[in-house]
Write an enzyme that holds these catalytic residues in place. Structure first.
Site, PDB file in Angstrom:
ATOM      1  N   SER A 125       0.828  -1.203   0.000  1.00 26.85           N
ATOM      2  CA  SER A 125       0.000   0.000   0.000  1.00 26.85           C
ATOM      3  C   SER A 125       0.861   1.252   0.000  1.00 26.85           C
ATOM      4  CB  SER A 125      -0.888  -0.011   1.252  1.00 26.85           C
ATOM      5  OG  SER A 125      -1.437   1.270   1.478  1.00 26.85           O
ATOM      6  N   TYR A 150      -1.786  -1.001  10.883  1.00 24.76           N
ATOM      7  CA  TYR A 150      -2.113  -1.638   9.583  1.00 24.76           C
ATOM      8  C   TYR A 150      -1.018  -1.296   8.573  1.00 24.76           C
ATOM      9  CZ  TYR A 150      -3.636  -1.346   4.789  1.00 24.76           C
ATOM     10  OH  TYR A 150      -3.666  -1.422   3.413  1.00 24.76           O
ATOM     11  N   LYS A 154       2.236  -3.537   6.519  1.00 30.26           N
ATOM     12  CA  LYS A 154       2.592  -3.553   5.095  1.00 30.26           C
ATOM     13  C   LYS A 154       4.086  -3.279   4.922  1.00 30.26           C
ATOM     14  CE  LYS A 154      -1.409  -4.497   3.413  1.00 30.26           C
ATOM     15  NZ  LYS A 154      -1.627  -5.840   2.820  1.00 30.26           N
TER      16      LYS A 154
HETATM   17  C1  WQD Z   1      -9.745   8.731   1.752  1.00 34.60           C
HETATM   18  C2  WQD Z   1      -9.996  10.213   2.030  1.00 34.60           C
HETATM   19  C3  WQD Z   1     -10.280  10.689   4.356  1.00 34.60           C
HETATM   20  C4  WQD Z   1     -13.987   8.471   4.875  1.00 34.60           C
HETATM   21  C5  WQD Z   1      -6.600   3.879   3.614  1.00 34.60           C
HETATM   22  C6  WQD Z   1      -5.353   3.060   3.810  1.00 34.60           C
HETATM   23  C7  WQD Z   1      -4.848   2.566   2.478  1.00 34.60           C
HETATM   24  C8  WQD Z   1      -5.902   1.753   1.815  1.00 34.60           C
HETATM   25  C9  WQD Z   1      -7.182   2.584   1.675  1.00 34.60           C
HETATM   26  C10 WQD Z   1      -6.981  -0.211   2.710  1.00 34.60           C
HETATM   27  C11 WQD Z   1      -9.240  10.720   3.259  1.00 34.60           C
HETATM   28  C12 WQD Z   1     -11.557  10.980   3.591  1.00 34.60           C
HETATM   29  C13 WQD Z   1     -12.847   9.025   4.342  1.00 34.60           C
HETATM   30  C14 WQD Z   1     -15.050   9.314   5.296  1.00 34.60           C
HETATM   31  C15 WQD Z   1     -13.778  11.228   4.603  1.00 34.60           C
HETATM   32  N1  WQD Z   1      -5.983   0.546   2.524  1.00 34.60           N
HETATM   33  N2  WQD Z   1     -12.758  10.384   4.203  1.00 34.60           N
HETATM   34  N3  WQD Z   1     -14.906  10.671   5.138  1.00 34.60           N
HETATM   35  O1  WQD Z   1      -7.189   6.697   4.492  1.00 34.60           O
HETATM   36  O2  WQD Z   1      -6.524   7.373   2.110  1.00 34.60           O
HETATM   37  O3  WQD Z   1      -6.285   4.995   2.843  1.00 34.60           O
HETATM   38  O4  WQD Z   1      -7.574   3.092   2.966  1.00 34.60           O
HETATM   39  O5  WQD Z   1      -7.820  -0.530   1.911  1.00 34.60           O
HETATM   40  O6  WQD Z   1      -3.692   1.761   2.697  1.00 34.60           O
HETATM   41  O7  WQD Z   1      -4.336   3.892   4.364  1.00 34.60           O
HETATM   42  O8  WQD Z   1      -8.553   5.948   2.494  1.00 34.60           O
HETATM   43  O9  WQD Z   1     -10.933   5.976   1.914  1.00 34.60           O
HETATM   44  O10 WQD Z   1     -10.276   6.006   4.379  1.00 34.60           O
HETATM   45  O11 WQD Z   1      -9.922   8.032   2.980  1.00 34.60           O
HETATM   46  O12 WQD Z   1     -13.668  12.468   4.470  1.00 34.60           O
HETATM   47  O13 WQD Z   1     -16.121   8.883   5.807  1.00 34.60           O
HETATM   48  O14 WQD Z   1     -11.378  10.396   2.322  1.00 34.60           O
HETATM   49  O15 WQD Z   1     -10.047  11.685   5.357  1.00 34.60           O
HETATM   50  O16 WQD Z   1      -8.862  12.065   3.011  1.00 34.60           O
HETATM   51  P1  WQD Z   1      -7.113   6.373   3.055  1.00 34.60           P
HETATM   52  P2  WQD Z   1      -9.997   6.431   2.981  1.00 34.60           P
END
Ligand code: WQD
Length: 340
Positions: A125, A150, A154
């Protein structure tokens, strides 16, 4: 016909990769303990390709079960997805994440060594980069301590594999995904989160479905064009295609190092509000959202330089963001109002 084992093959990226491997002419075996998916995905895969993959419910923490699998099947390559992946849960239960993700990996590698199985692809990731200093992020970008246990599993996983392939002269590839989104065009498989979605897109689709009242946008005071955080959203079908190309590279002996790394992203950064806007426009609906405080551990910006995957895997993203928003919505509608 080459035999490929896909661990976590009933999961989100795993199931799409199984479909792509089957359609590329591989015989696919799946190991999945169903801890973060449902058994029905097996039939869904079969429904798409017309070929039922062989499936075993095995917990990779059970070394003997893993070893017996390899003793009874001739496997030519392994794609390893099986891992817990909820960032927030990993902060609350770090030891559960280290045990499951690392013991599972070590057992897999040891059983492969014991049964002389080579060609290993690791699901990694972009989180291993933490908040990179410069954009876009290439494989030469220095790694930082990931923000969550998590993410640390990785990074540690990559280090374990690196030491393993050096000691055994085997070949492996680590694929570092940015943010996987979208679903299969059949709407039969897609992302089915357990409980309240951590990731953005499932939360958006569940809000559109009326399962969630409104989307919380975590912070609009970042140094970005609209104040919300930037990520690189890559279609899951394009990710699946990259795994097929990476396995072909390994089987053809084209690896130039024991362990190679490839960033898999669209190369484009999108803010959270841009994603909401794209989803609304292509699906002709409105998403209720409210600005909430920043989420702990979030980075401001990440998007990929995928030129190494383009040059060496012959891969590039083909699916437009709008299409991913469409297939994600079509899949949610097929799921209906059922929320885990
Ligand atoms: C994306 C953006 C949030 C939810 C993580 C892991 C990565 C991968 C994907 C697992 C961010 C914003 C999110 C919400 C929001 N692994 N958000 N409201 O954190 O970039 O990556 O998940 O599958 O390894 O690190 O992904 O989709 O959680 O967030 O505003 O309800 O959306 O703050 O900016 P992230 P995400």
């Amino acid at each position: 016909m080459k035999n490929i084992l896909v661990t976590g093959g009933l999961g989100y990226i795993g199931s799409h990769t199984v479909v792509a491997l089957q359609q590329a002419g591989f015989q696919v075996y799946i190991i999945d303990d169903l801890s973060n998916t449902q058994l029905e995905v097996w039939d869904k895969i079969t429904g798409i390709t017309g070929v039922q993959p062989v499936y075993y419910n095995i917990d990779l923490k059970d070394f003997n079960a893993v070893s017996v699998f390899f003793q009874s099947h001739k496997i030519d390559g392994v794609v390893h997805f099986a891992a817990y992946k909820a960032v927030g849960e990993s902060v609350e239960k770090p030891l559960m994440y280290y045990r499951n993700n690392l013991v599972g990996l070590i057992n897999m590698l040891e059983a492969m060594e014991e049964n002389n199985v080579g060609h290993f692809i690791f699901s990694s990731s972009c989180t291993v980069y933490g908040q990179a200093d410069h954009m876009p992020i290439s494989e030469a970008t220095p790694l930082k301590k990931p923000e969550s246990p998590y993410g640390n599993t990785k990074k540690m996983g990559e280090e374990i594999i690196e030491d393993f392939v050096k000691a055994t002269h085997k070949k492996a590839i680590a694929l570092r995904y940015f943010n996987p989104v979208g679903a299969h065009s059949s709407a039969a498989i897609g992302e089915v989160p357990n409980g309240i979605p951590n990731n953005l897109i499932p939360y958006v689709t569940q809000t559109a479905m009326g399962i969630r009242e409104s989307l919380g946008v975590f912070g609009n005071d970042y140094e970005t064009r609209d104040g919300t955080a930037v990520r690189d959203y890559i279609d899951v079908n394009d990710l699946a295609d990259a795994h097929v190309k990476a396995m072909q590279r390994l089987l053809d002996g084209k690896n130039t190092a024991n362990l190679e790394f490839f960033n898999l992203g669209s190369g484009t950064g999108s803010t959270v509000l841009e994603i909401v806007d794209a989803f609304e426009k292509v699906n002709n609906l409105k998403i209720n959202y409210e600005i909430k405080p920043r989420r702990a551990g979030d980075i401001v910006e990440a998007y990929a330089d995928y030129s190494k995957a383009k040059e060496q895997l012959g891969w590039e993203p083909k699916t437009a963001l709008q299409t991913s928003m469409q297939t994600a919505w079509e899949f949610q509608q097929q799921l209906g109002k059922q929320a885990e």
